[in-house]
Design a protein around this motif. Structure first.
Motif, PDB file in Angstrom:
ATOM      1  N   GLU A 153       0.830  -1.204   0.000  1.00 10.89           N
ATOM      2  CA  GLU A 153       0.000   0.000   0.000  1.00 10.89           C
ATOM      3  C   GLU A 153       0.867   1.259   0.000  1.00 10.89           C
ATOM      4  O   GLU A 153       0.550   2.249  -0.684  1.00 10.89           O
ATOM      5  CB  GLU A 153      -0.932  -0.005   1.203  1.00 10.89           C
ATOM      6  N   LEU A 154       1.957   1.241   0.756  1.00 14.48           N
ATOM      7  CA  LEU A 154       2.898   2.360   0.743  1.00 14.48           C
ATOM      8  C   LEU A 154       3.449   2.568  -0.657  1.00 14.48           C
ATOM      9  O   LEU A 154       3.528   3.701  -1.160  1.00 14.48           O
ATOM     10  CB  LEU A 154       4.045   2.110   1.719  1.00 14.48           C
ATOM     11  N   ASP A 155       3.821   1.487  -1.297  1.00 18.07           N
ATOM     12  CA  ASP A 155       4.350   1.560  -2.658  1.00 18.07           C
ATOM     13  C   ASP A 155       3.323   2.148  -3.618  1.00 18.07           C
ATOM     14  O   ASP A 155       3.646   3.039  -4.417  1.00 18.07           O
ATOM     15  CB  ASP A 155       4.771   0.163  -3.115  1.00 18.07           C
ATOM     16  N   CYS A 156       2.090   1.686  -3.519  1.00 17.54           N
ATOM     17  CA  CYS A 156       1.032   2.163  -4.417  1.00 17.54           C
ATOM     18  C   CYS A 156       0.773   3.659  -4.233  1.00 17.54           C
ATOM     19  O   CYS A 156       0.688   4.415  -5.213  1.00 17.54           O
ATOM     20  CB  CYS A 156      -0.235   1.359  -4.160  1.00 17.54           C
ATOM     21  N   ARG A 157       0.663   4.095  -2.999  1.00 19.20           N
ATOM     22  CA  ARG A 157       0.350   5.503  -2.732  1.00 19.20           C
ATOM     23  C   ARG A 157       1.536   6.413  -3.059  1.00 19.20           C
ATOM     24  O   ARG A 157       1.344   7.550  -3.513  1.00 19.20           O
ATOM     25  CB  ARG A 157      -0.086   5.672  -1.283  1.00 19.20           C
ATOM     26  N   PHE A 158       2.747   5.935  -2.810  1.00 19.75           N
ATOM     27  CA  PHE A 158       3.914   6.761  -3.119  1.00 19.75           C
ATOM     28  C   PHE A 158       4.085   6.896  -4.625  1.00 19.75           C
ATOM     29  O   PHE A 158       4.464   7.967  -5.124  1.00 19.75           O
ATOM     30  CB  PHE A 158       5.173   6.151  -2.486  1.00 19.75           C
ATOM     31  N   ARG A 159       3.824   5.819  -5.361  1.00 21.67           N
ATOM     32  CA  ARG A 159       3.864   5.902  -6.822  1.00 21.67           C
ATOM     33  C   ARG A 159       2.890   6.966  -7.325  1.00 21.67           C
ATOM     34  O   ARG A 159       3.219   7.755  -8.219  1.00 21.67           O
ATOM     35  CB  ARG A 159       3.488   4.549  -7.433  1.00 21.67           C
ATOM     36  N   GLU A 160       1.691   6.975  -6.761  1.00 17.75           N
ATOM     37  CA  GLU A 160       0.701   7.971  -7.164  1.00 17.75           C
ATOM     38  C   GLU A 160       1.213   9.382  -6.901  1.00 17.75           C
ATOM     39  O   GLU A 160       1.071  10.276  -7.747  1.00 17.75           O
ATOM     40  CB  GLU A 160      -0.608   7.745  -6.419  1.00 17.75           C
TER      41      GLU A 160
END
Length: 556
Positions: free
Chosen positions: A208-215
Motif C-alpha cells: 500500500e505504501l508503494d502504491c500511494r507513493f507511486r501515485e
C-alpha cells in the motif's frame, strides 16, 4: 510577494463595494492558478493542484475558475477536501458580501488573517507585511505577541496559529474561514488522525505504501511535463530525498537535475554525487563552507516566510535557489517529511499525551522556552496525540514553512506530504513504524538499487540490518568526539561562528545596528540581550530574526 529580477508575475486587482481583492503570484504553472469572475463570484487560487486535469475532465469544466465554481455549488465549503496539492485561495460573493478563505490539507500555502470585530473588517493575505500595512492605513492597532516572540526565540518558529502579532493569525491546516454578516468562523475539513490504527501484515502495508507513493510521484512529476518543464530535485545523503528521486527514476522520469548543498566533502555531498554519477542523473553542488551565506539576503529570507521561522533554517536553500535559473525547470521536488514513516517522534513505539518533553523534542533553544505561555490542556484537546502535535509544529510550521523560500522562484512539493500517502502513514500502528524498520523494509523491497549507498545518519548503507547500523553509528559517534573540525555536519554553524571572524563581525554589527527596536518592548529587551550575548550561534540568528520581524511594524 517579494519581486525577484528575471521572474515574471501574475498581478491582478479588483475593487468592489465591500472590499479590495488581488493577487501577486509567480507566472509559473499558470493554469493551476486563477483570478476570475464566475456568476457573480470572484475566485482566486494560487499554487499547484495535482489532480486538476482529472477534476476538469470529471466535472466537464473549461477552466480552473469554472471548476471551483461548480464544486463549491455542489459541495459547499467542503469542496476543498477534493483538491490535492499545495494551494490556497478565496471565493468572494459580492452580492451576499461573503467570503470563503481556504488553504490545503497541511497549509503548505499559508494564509494569514486579521479580523476587527468592532468594524467587521477582515484583512488577509499569503504574507503578513501587507496585512500590517492595511491595518495601519485603517487605523487598526497592531500589537507584538510576546508568546510569538518567545516561540521564535526558543522553538525557532511559531506554535499552532501564532504569529509575531496578536491581531494576526495563521489559518490552520485543513481549514476554511467563512466571512458572513460581518463575522467569521473557522470550519475544518481535514485533520490528521492516527486511529483507527492500520495493523495489517507487513506485505500488505508495504504494498500500500508503494502504491500511494507511486501515485504521489506521478502526480508531481507529471505536473512538470504538463508545462514542458524539466525536473529538478534536492538530493543529500539521507533517505528521503533519494527515495523521492529513486521512485521517480523507477517510474520513468529519468532526466532529473539533482542539487545538493552542504559543507564541502561532507557525506551529503559525497553520497549524492555518487548516486547521480552511477544512476545517470545530473548533479549540481553548492558549498556552504565558512557560513558566509548566512550574511546574504537576510531581509528577503525573513520576508519570504513573514518572520515565522528563524532565518538560518532556510538561508542555505534561498541563497542556492537564487543562483539557479528556473526558466526551464518546474517544481522543486524534495523528500521533506519522511520522518513519520521512520517513527522519529514516537516514544518507544507508543502515542502519548503532549507535555513538556514533547515540546523539548521540537525546540532549537530551551533557554527561554519557559517564557512561552502554553496550555497543554488545550493542545491535547486539539491534537489526538503527541506525534500529531509534533508533526504539525516541527514538520509544517518549521521545516515546510522554511521551504517557502522556494516560492520566490517556483513551486515545490514532497511526495511524503501528498495527502493520500501521509494520511495512510499516520494511521499505521506506531509499533510498526517505530525504529525505522518499516521504512527500511519498504525501500529495500521497492528501490533496492538505492539502498546500496551509505545513509548519512549511520555511515552505512540502509540495506544492512538495524543492529549493525546502530553499532556502526555508535562507533562513528565516538570517533567524532575527537574530531572538532567542520566535516561533522552539513552546516556546522557553531564551528563557523568560532572560526570565521567575518561571520562573527557581521552578525554582531547587524545586531548592534538594529537592536534599538527591542528596547521598545521592555519585557523582551533583557531576555533578547542576554540570549544574544551568551547564546549559541543559532540562538543569535533567532534573535536577529525577531529583530527583523519586528521591523515589519515599521514598514521596513
Amino acid at each position: 510577494m517579494q519581486k525577484i529580477k528575471e521572474v515574471s508575475y501574475l498581478i491582478d486587482c479588483s475593487s468592489y463595494a465591500h472590499g479590495l481583492f488581488g493577487r501577486c503570484s509567480l507566472d509559473k504553472f499558470s493554469n493551476d492558478k486563477t483570478f476570475s469572475n464566475k456568476e457573480g463570484k470572484l475566485i482566486c487560487v494560487d499554487g499547484i493542484t495535482f489532480n486538476l486535469q482529472d477534476l476538469l475532465h470529471k466535472y466537464n469544466a473549461q477552466s480552473y475558475g469554472d471548476l471551483i465554481n461548480l464544486m463549491e455549488k455542489k459541495y459547499g465549503w467542503q469542496f476543498v477536501n477534493r483538491l490535492r496539492g499545495n494551494f490556497s485561495g478565496y471565493i468572494h460573493n459580492e452580492t451576499e458580501n461573503t467570503l470563503l478563505l481556504f488553504t490545503d490539507h497541511i497549509a503548505s500555502k499559508p494564509v494569514y488573517y486579521s479580523f476587527d470585530k468592532a468594524s467587521g473588517t477582515l484583512l488577509f493575505g499569503s504574507e503578513i507585511a501587507p496585512i500590517i500595512y492595511g491595518m495601519k492605513k485603517m487605523g487598526l492597532s497592531v500589537t507584538v505577541d510576546q508568546d510569538g516572540a518567545y516561540s521564535l526565540l526558543s522553538l525557532g518558529y511559531m506554535l499552532e496559529d501564532t504569529t509575531l502579532f496578536q491581531e494576526i493569525h495563521k489559518l490552520p491546516p485543513g481549514n476554511v474561514l467563512n466571512f458572513k454578516n460581518g463575522t467569521i468562523s473557522l470550519m475544518e475539513y481535514y485533520r490528521i488522525k492516527s486511529t483507527p490504527y492500520i495493523d495489517e501484515d507487513d506485505d500488505t502495508i508495504l504494498a500500500e505504501l508503494d502504491c500511494r507513493f507511486r501515485e504521489a510521484i506521478r502526480m508531481e512529476y507529471r505536473k512538470d511535463l504538463e508545462y514542458n518543464y524539466q525536473h529538478i530535485a534536492t538530493l543529500s545523503g539521507g533517505l528521503d530525498s533519494r527515495t523521492n528521486v529513486g521512485y521517480a527514476k523507477k517510474l520513468g522520469f529519468d532526466s532529473i537535475l539533482c542539487f545538493c548543498f552542504s559543507q564541502s566533502d561532507y557525506d551529503d555531498d559525497r553520497i549524492a554525487k555518487r548516486i547521480c554519477s552511477e544512476k545517470g542523473l545530473e548533479y549540481l553542488f553548492f558549498s556552504l563552507d565558512h557560513g558566509n551565506y548566512l550574511l546574504e539576503n537576510i531581509d528577503e529570507i525573513i520576508g519570504s516566510n513573514s518572520g515565522q521561522i528563524f532565518y538560518a533554517g532556510s538561508a542555505h536553500l534561498y541563497n542556492v535557489l537564487k543562483k539557479i535559473s528556473f526558466k526551464n525547470y518546474g517544481l522543486v521536488h524534495t523528500g521533506i517529511a519522511g520522518e513519520p514513516l521512520k517513527g522519529t517522534s514516537l516514544s518507544h513505539g507508543f502515542h502519548g499525551e503532549i507535555n513538556e518533553e514533547s515540546l523539548n523534542h521540537i525546540t532549537y533553544s530551551k533557554t527561554l522556552l519557559g517564557k512561552v505561555n502554553i496550555s497543554y490542556k488545550e493542545i491535547n484537546e486539539l491534537n489526538e496525540n503527541d506525534e500529531i502535535f509534533m508533526f504539525y509544529q516541527r514538520a509544517i510550521n518549521c521545516v515546510w514553512n522554511g521551504f517557502r523560500a522556494i516560492e520566490q522562484f517556483t513551486e515545490y512539493a514532497s511526495p511524503f506530504l501528498y495527502h493520500d500517502f501521509l494520511d495512510y502513514v499516520m494511521r499505521i500502528n506506531p509499533k510498526r513504524r517505530y525504529g525505522e524498520n518499516l521504512y527500511l523494509n519498504w525501500i529495500n523491497r521497492y528501490i533496492p538499487e538505492f539502498s546500496e549507498y551509505p545513509w548519512e545518519r549511520y555511515g552505512l548503507a540502509p540495506k544492512y540490518p538495524k543492529l549493525i547500523l546502530n553499532n556502526y553509528r555508535m562507533g562513528r559517534a565516538l570517533m567524532r568526539r575527537f574530531n572538532t573540525g567542520c566535516n561533522n555536519s552539513m552546516n556546522p554553524a557553531q564551528y563557523w561562528w568560532d572560526n570565521n571572524p567575518k561571520l562573527r563581525d557581521a552578525i554582531v554589527a547587524s545586531y548592534e545596528q538594529d537592536i534599538s527596536i527591542i528596547d521598545m518592548y521592555p519585557p523582551l529587551s533583557q531576555d533578547v540581550h542576554t540570549l544574544f550575548e551568551n547564546g549559541t550561534f543559532i540562538e543569535k540568528t533567532q534573535v536577529l530574526t525577531l529583530i527583523r520581524g519586528l521591523e515589519l511594524l515599521e514598514g521596513k
